[in-house]
Scaffold this motif. Structure first.
Motif, PDB file in Angstrom:
ATOM      1  N   GLN A   1       5.829  -6.292 -12.642  1.00  0.00           N
ATOM      2  CA  GLN A   1       5.083  -7.524 -12.822  1.00  0.00           C
ATOM      3  C   GLN A   1       4.704  -7.728 -14.285  1.00  0.00           C
ATOM      4  O   GLN A   1       4.801  -8.844 -14.814  1.00  0.00           O
ATOM      5  N   LYS A   2       4.297  -6.646 -14.953  1.00  0.00           N
ATOM      6  CA  LYS A   2       3.940  -6.753 -16.360  1.00  0.00           C
ATOM      7  C   LYS A   2       5.153  -7.107 -17.221  1.00  0.00           C
ATOM      8  O   LYS A   2       5.054  -7.935 -18.142  1.00  0.00           O
ATOM      9  N   VAL A   3       6.298  -6.516 -16.907  1.00  0.00           N
ATOM     10  CA  VAL A   3       7.520  -6.835 -17.654  1.00  0.00           C
ATOM     11  C   VAL A   3       7.878  -8.308 -17.478  1.00  0.00           C
ATOM     12  O   VAL A   3       8.245  -9.003 -18.446  1.00  0.00           O
ATOM     13  N   ASP A   4       7.774  -8.821 -16.253  1.00  0.00           N
ATOM     14  CA  ASP A   4       8.082 -10.234 -16.008  1.00  0.00           C
ATOM     15  C   ASP A   4       7.137 -11.143 -16.779  1.00  0.00           C
ATOM     16  O   ASP A   4       7.566 -12.163 -17.359  1.00  0.00           O
ATOM     17  N   GLU A   5       5.849 -10.797 -16.804  1.00  0.00           N
ATOM     18  CA  GLU A   5       4.893 -11.613 -17.543  1.00  0.00           C
ATOM     19  C   GLU A   5       5.209 -11.615 -19.036  1.00  0.00           C
ATOM     20  O   GLU A   5       5.153 -12.657 -19.698  1.00  0.00           O
TER      21      GLU A   5
ATOM     22  N   PHE B   1       0.797  -1.222   0.000  1.00  0.00           N
ATOM     23  CA  PHE B   1       0.000   0.000   0.000  1.00  0.00           C
ATOM     24  C   PHE B   1       0.834   1.280   0.000  1.00  0.00           C
ATOM     25  O   PHE B   1       0.278   2.366   0.024  1.00  0.00           O
ATOM     26  N   LYS B   2       2.151   1.180  -0.006  1.00  0.00           N
ATOM     27  CA  LYS B   2       2.973   2.371   0.001  1.00  0.00           C
ATOM     28  C   LYS B   2       2.764   3.142  -1.296  1.00  0.00           C
ATOM     29  O   LYS B   2       2.871   2.604  -2.394  1.00  0.00           O
ATOM     30  N   SER B   3       2.456   4.431  -1.180  1.00  0.00           N
ATOM     31  CA  SER B   3       2.194   5.249  -2.362  1.00  0.00           C
ATOM     32  C   SER B   3       3.449   5.919  -2.906  1.00  0.00           C
ATOM     33  O   SER B   3       3.533   6.213  -4.082  1.00  0.00           O
ATOM     34  N   GLY B   4       4.408   6.159  -2.049  1.00  0.00           N
ATOM     35  CA  GLY B   4       5.621   6.851  -2.478  1.00  0.00           C
ATOM     36  C   GLY B   4       5.519   8.360  -2.384  1.00  0.00           C
ATOM     37  O   GLY B   4       6.485   9.064  -2.683  1.00  0.00           O
ATOM     38  N   PHE B   5       4.344   8.889  -1.998  1.00  0.00           N
ATOM     39  CA  PHE B   5       4.190  10.328  -1.831  1.00  0.00           C
ATOM     40  C   PHE B   5       4.758  10.780  -0.490  1.00  0.00           C
ATOM     41  O   PHE B   5       4.883   9.981   0.441  1.00  0.00           O
ATOM     42  N   GLU B   6       5.099  12.053  -0.459  1.00  0.00           N
ATOM     43  CA  GLU B   6       5.512  12.659   0.792  1.00  0.00           C
ATOM     44  C   GLU B   6       4.286  13.205   1.520  1.00  0.00           C
ATOM     45  O   GLU B   6       3.333  13.660   0.883  1.00  0.00           O
ATOM     46  N   PRO B   7       4.275  13.170   2.837  1.00  0.00           N
ATOM     47  CA  PRO B   7       3.128  13.729   3.569  1.00  0.00           C
ATOM     48  C   PRO B   7       3.000  15.218   3.273  1.00  0.00           C
ATOM     49  O   PRO B   7       3.989  15.912   3.036  1.00  0.00           O
ATOM     50  N   PRO B   8       1.765  15.732   3.268  1.00  0.00           N
ATOM     51  CA  PRO B   8       1.582  17.164   2.985  1.00  0.00           C
ATOM     52  C   PRO B   8       2.193  18.014   4.087  1.00  0.00           C
ATOM     53  O   PRO B   8       2.279  17.608   5.254  1.00  0.00           O
ATOM     54  N   GLY B   9       2.636  19.210   3.686  1.00  0.00           N
ATOM     55  CA  GLY B   9       3.249  20.115   4.658  1.00  0.00           C
ATOM     56  C   GLY B   9       2.207  20.821   5.506  1.00  0.00           C
ATOM     57  O   GLY B   9       0.994  20.608   5.367  1.00  0.00           O
ATOM     58  N   ASP B  10       2.688  21.656   6.371  1.00  0.00           N
ATOM     59  CA  ASP B  10       1.800  22.405   7.247  1.00  0.00           C
ATOM     60  C   ASP B  10       1.016  23.438   6.439  1.00  0.00           C
ATOM     61  O   ASP B  10       1.504  23.999   5.451  1.00  0.00           O
TER      62      ASP B  10
ATOM     63  N   GLU C   1      -3.043   1.997 -19.399  1.00  0.00           N
ATOM     64  CA  GLU C   1      -2.110   0.908 -19.660  1.00  0.00           C
ATOM     65  C   GLU C   1      -0.822   1.058 -18.862  1.00  0.00           C
ATOM     66  O   GLU C   1      -0.203   0.060 -18.477  1.00  0.00           O
ATOM     67  N   ASP C   2      -0.395   2.293 -18.631  1.00  0.00           N
ATOM     68  CA  ASP C   2       0.866   2.514 -17.912  1.00  0.00           C
ATOM     69  C   ASP C   2       0.665   2.607 -16.408  1.00  0.00           C
ATOM     70  O   ASP C   2       1.600   2.981 -15.692  1.00  0.00           O
ATOM     71  N   PHE C   3      -0.549   2.282 -15.913  1.00  0.00           N
ATOM     72  CA  PHE C   3      -0.846   2.299 -14.474  1.00  0.00           C
ATOM     73  C   PHE C   3      -0.575   3.666 -13.856  1.00  0.00           C
ATOM     74  O   PHE C   3      -0.196   3.759 -12.686  1.00  0.00           O
ATOM     75  N   SER C   4      -0.772   4.711 -14.643  1.00  0.00           N
ATOM     76  CA  SER C   4      -0.506   6.049 -14.111  1.00  0.00           C
ATOM     77  C   SER C   4      -1.532   6.476 -13.076  1.00  0.00           C
ATOM     78  O   SER C   4      -1.332   7.485 -12.400  1.00  0.00           O
ATOM     79  N   ASN C   5      -2.611   5.711 -12.951  1.00  0.00           N
ATOM     80  CA  ASN C   5      -3.602   6.029 -11.928  1.00  0.00           C
ATOM     81  C   ASN C   5      -3.176   5.536 -10.544  1.00  0.00           C
ATOM     82  O   ASN C   5      -3.869   5.796  -9.569  1.00  0.00           O
ATOM     83  N   LEU C   6      -2.043   4.825 -10.471  1.00  0.00           N
ATOM     84  CA  LEU C   6      -1.558   4.290  -9.199  1.00  0.00           C
ATOM     85  C   LEU C   6      -0.470   5.181  -8.624  1.00  0.00           C
ATOM     86  O   LEU C   6       0.195   5.908  -9.362  1.00  0.00           O
ATOM     87  N   PRO C   7      -0.264   5.094  -7.325  1.00  0.00           N
ATOM     88  CA  PRO C   7       0.868   5.815  -6.728  1.00  0.00           C
ATOM     89  C   PRO C   7       2.188   5.274  -7.262  1.00  0.00           C
ATOM     90  O   PRO C   7       2.249   4.144  -7.791  1.00  0.00           O
ATOM     91  N   PRO C   8       3.261   6.034  -7.130  1.00  0.00           N
ATOM     92  CA  PRO C   8       4.547   5.624  -7.745  1.00  0.00           C
ATOM     93  C   PRO C   8       5.009   4.229  -7.345  1.00  0.00           C
ATOM     94  O   PRO C   8       5.402   3.442  -8.190  1.00  0.00           O
ATOM     95  N   GLU C   9       4.972   3.931  -6.056  1.00  0.00           N
ATOM     96  CA  GLU C   9       5.483   2.639  -5.605  1.00  0.00           C
ATOM     97  C   GLU C   9       4.645   1.491  -6.154  1.00  0.00           C
ATOM     98  O   GLU C   9       5.176   0.481  -6.628  1.00  0.00           O
ATOM     99  N   GLN C  10       3.305   1.646  -6.094  1.00  0.00           N
ATOM    100  CA  GLN C  10       2.432   0.604  -6.620  1.00  0.00           C
ATOM    101  C   GLN C  10       2.553   0.512  -8.145  1.00  0.00           C
ATOM    102  O   GLN C  10       2.488  -0.572  -8.727  1.00  0.00           O
ATOM    103  N   ARG C  11       2.739   1.657  -8.788  1.00  0.00           N
ATOM    104  CA  ARG C  11       2.915   1.644 -10.232  1.00  0.00           C
ATOM    105  C   ARG C  11       4.187   0.897 -10.621  1.00  0.00           C
ATOM    106  O   ARG C  11       4.199   0.121 -11.580  1.00  0.00           O
ATOM    107  N   ARG C  12       5.261   1.140  -9.863  1.00  0.00           N
ATOM    108  CA  ARG C  12       6.521   0.441 -10.147  1.00  0.00           C
ATOM    109  C   ARG C  12       6.336  -1.071 -10.041  1.00  0.00           C
ATOM    110  O   ARG C  12       6.794  -1.838 -10.897  1.00  0.00           O
TER     111      ARG C  12
END
Length: 626
Positions: free
Chosen positions: A416-420, A272-281, A400-411
């Protein structure tokens, strides 16, 4: 201890006892048979239970079994399946070693018992026949003796009578002698029959019956031994599977001990890690001063009509307002027309209005009024691209490029797609190698087949491999972009989790809900200590990732319109353009000239020709999103 000597006169009781022994054996066979049915039923229920909780293929449950706890549970299910198999082994062994064997033995036992008791009845019938012969000989001897005594008495009476003639006396004497001779013969026959009977009786009770009873005793003892051995086998069948059942239980214990809570926690992070930084103050906003739409340094945007240059949306700010509001809503406030459109010119000639109609300036209003209107307005879906994205999310589709996912999940998805794809390439290459070898064999041995028959298939495999390699290159490029091996887009490193959430979970409802005048920019007066800047690239990227809106018809410009305000587009009289969004009742129609030029024009300035099919699809999508 022999039944032949001790129970020589208990023929009937022995017959009943042996029949009871066979009934006991049949009862035990029935018991074992029911036990095997119970074992089979138990094994079947265990297998069904294990199958019921097995993860379904190509389902979300299968992904959950990467955790150690769920893998341990899966191992338990597999061991329970083996455990059920051991109960099936118990049933099979009991059926073959006990039920089957005893059933055959009972049939043999019944035949043997029948034969022995048949011999016993035959011996009894023989001795009874001898006894009847003896009784008949005895009665005949007794009768002859009585007849001889009466004949003697008659002779003596005739001999003493002086009135009887000598001939009568001689006749009586001869009759008496005959009767005496017959009595002697009967006596001899009786004596012989008696001796014979005594001999037969001795043989019957001391030879024949003991032998028969001894065989019956041996038969009964074998039955008792056999049922004892079957009971031992009954226990041994269970004992043989105990080690294997123990191993199953040991494996379950081992699986339970393999559960690693730390590893499972790490897997949750990876999942579930998104790879985003927490929002600032968020900076403090001072609402004590009256806020009006005036041009100042604290404004987010300025009207072009005032001739002021727009401030650059950039730089890093500790606090951002937009992660916590709907993105498309904010874009609507910034760019969409809100004021009523200008009326068409009185003259149809474009010379009557040299510069074209202009959108009237809207009086600036306090930000708090705009913000309240923004938060309470009823959603009106007019952003077709966001509607399209929301519909795709509802239907479970994604880019197709999973751009709707956070960076970590997209990676992870890209990897996985490359391995398949690499696995598919390897399969295709293996098939190509096999066909190549087959072709070489056909070339060397034409009688085995035509070498040209595999050329078509080889060509197909080559094309498939080439397509798959292009796919791999495409996905590896996206993967490299995510991992930083290629230049990233300017906004990807600065995406915030709040924007991601707004993009994915509320894409449909986050379409523009209120319309604003082209010159009514979203500005806010800020304090001297805090300057809030919104990166423009964050908004641009949202639309860069989306496909262009489909056209729903065409239109013809009736008058010239100079779109000088933000969100509008200039058109010339007589120009043909594409309609991409109907008038929503506010007097504005969204049109497109080409892929890069689109905007709003007054509906009264154009004549619209809608495509019926495209209009129906558009309305259907609107209903789905609502």
């Amino acid at each position: 201890m022999s039944w032949g000597t001790e129970l020589w006169d208990q023929f009937d009781n022995l017959e009943k006892h042996t029949q009871w022994g066979i009934d006991v054996l049949e009862k035990y066979i029935k018991f074992v048979k029911e036990r095997t049915e119970i074992e089979l039923s138990y094994a079947k229920q265990l297998r069904n239970l294990s199958k019921k909780y097995q993860p379904k293929k190509n389902s979300k449950e299968e992904e959950e079994y990467r955790y150690t706890s769920t893998r341990a549970f899966l191992a338990t299910l597999n061991e329970m399946n083996d455990y059920a198999g051991q109960h099936e082994v118990i049933s099979e062994n009991m059926t073959s070693l006990i039920t089957g064997e005893l059933t055959r033995y009972v049939q043999e036992l019944k035949q043997e018992r029948k034969s022995h008791f048949h011999d016993g009845r035959k011996a009894q019938q023989h001795i009874e026949t001898c006894w009847k012969q003896l009784e008949a000989s005895k009665r005949r001897f007794e009768r002859d003796c009585k007849e001889a005594d009466r004949a003697q008495q008659y002779f003596e009476k005739m001999d003493a009578d002086i009135n009887v003639t000598k001939a009568d006396v001689e006749k009586a004497r001869q009759q008496a002698q005959l009767r005496h001779q017959m009595a002697e013969d009967s006596k001899a026959e009786y004596s012989s029959t008696l001796q014979k009977f005594n001999s037969e009786q001795h043989d019957h009770y001391y030879t024949h019956i003991p032998n028969i009873f001894q065989k019956i005793q041996e038969m009964e003892e074998r039955r008792i031994v056999r049922i004892g051995e079957s009971m031992k086998t009954f226990a041994e069948v269970d004992r043989q599977v105990i080690p294997i059942i123990g191993k199953c239980l040991d494996e379950i214990t081992k699986a339970a001990e393999s559960i690693d809570h730390k590893n499972d926690s790490q897997l949750v992070i990876e999942a579930f890690k998104s790879g985003f930084e927490p929002p600032g103050d968020i900076d403090f906003e001072d609402f004590t001063q009256p806020m009006k739409r005036t041009v100042s340094e604290s404004s987010l945007s300025n009207s072009r009509g005032d001739g002021k240059s727009e401030p650059k949306f950039g730089g890093k700010s500790k606090g951002k307002l937009w992660p916590f509001i709907k993105k498309n809503k904010l874009m609507s406030l910034l760019t969409s027309p809100h004021q009523p459109p200008p009326p068409p010119p009185a003259s149809a000639s474009p010379s009557a209005v040299p510069n074209g109609p202009q959108s009237p300036k809207q009086q600036k209003e306090p930000l708090s009024h705009r913000f309240n209107e923004f938060m309470t307005s009823k959603p009106k879906i007019h952003c077709f691209r966001s509607l399209k994205r929301g519909l795709s999310l509802k239907l479970g589709a994604g880019p197709e490029d999973f751009s709707n996912l956070p960076p970590e999940q997209r990676r992870k998805k890209l990897q996985q797609k490359v391995d398949e794809l690499n696995k598919d390439i390897q399969k295709e290459m293996d098939q190509r190698d096999a066909l190549t070898k087959m072709k070489d064999v056909y070339i060397k041995n034409p009688q085995m087949g035509d070498a040209a028959s595999v050329d078509h298939r080889l060509a197909e495999l080559g094309q498939n491999i080439e397509k798959l390699r292009l796919e791999v290159q495409k996905f590896e490029g996206w993967l490299a972009e995510v991992e930083g091996r290629l230049p990233l887009r300017t906004d990807q490193a600065r995406r915030q989790s709040g924007l991601y959430e707004a993009q994915n979970t509320a894409a449909v409802n986050s379409c523009a809900q209120d319309r604003e005048s082209p010159d009514g920019s979203y500005t806010e007066e800020q304090s001297q200590e805090t300057e809030m800047k919104v990166p423009a690239t964050d908004f641009d990227d949202e639309f860069d990732d989306e496909e262009p809106l489909p056209t729903i018809g065409t239109c013809k410009a009736l008058y010239t319109f100079e779109g000088q305000n933000e969100g509008t587009i200039s058109v010339a009289e007589g120009e043909m353009l594409y309609v991409i969004e109907e008038d929503k009742g506010d007097g504005w129609t969204r049109i497109r000239r080409n892929e890069d030029e689109e905007g709003y024009v007054p509906t009264s300035y154009v004549e619209v020709y809608l495509d019926k099919n495209a209009k129906d699809v558009y309305k259907s999508l609107q209903k789905i999103s609502e």
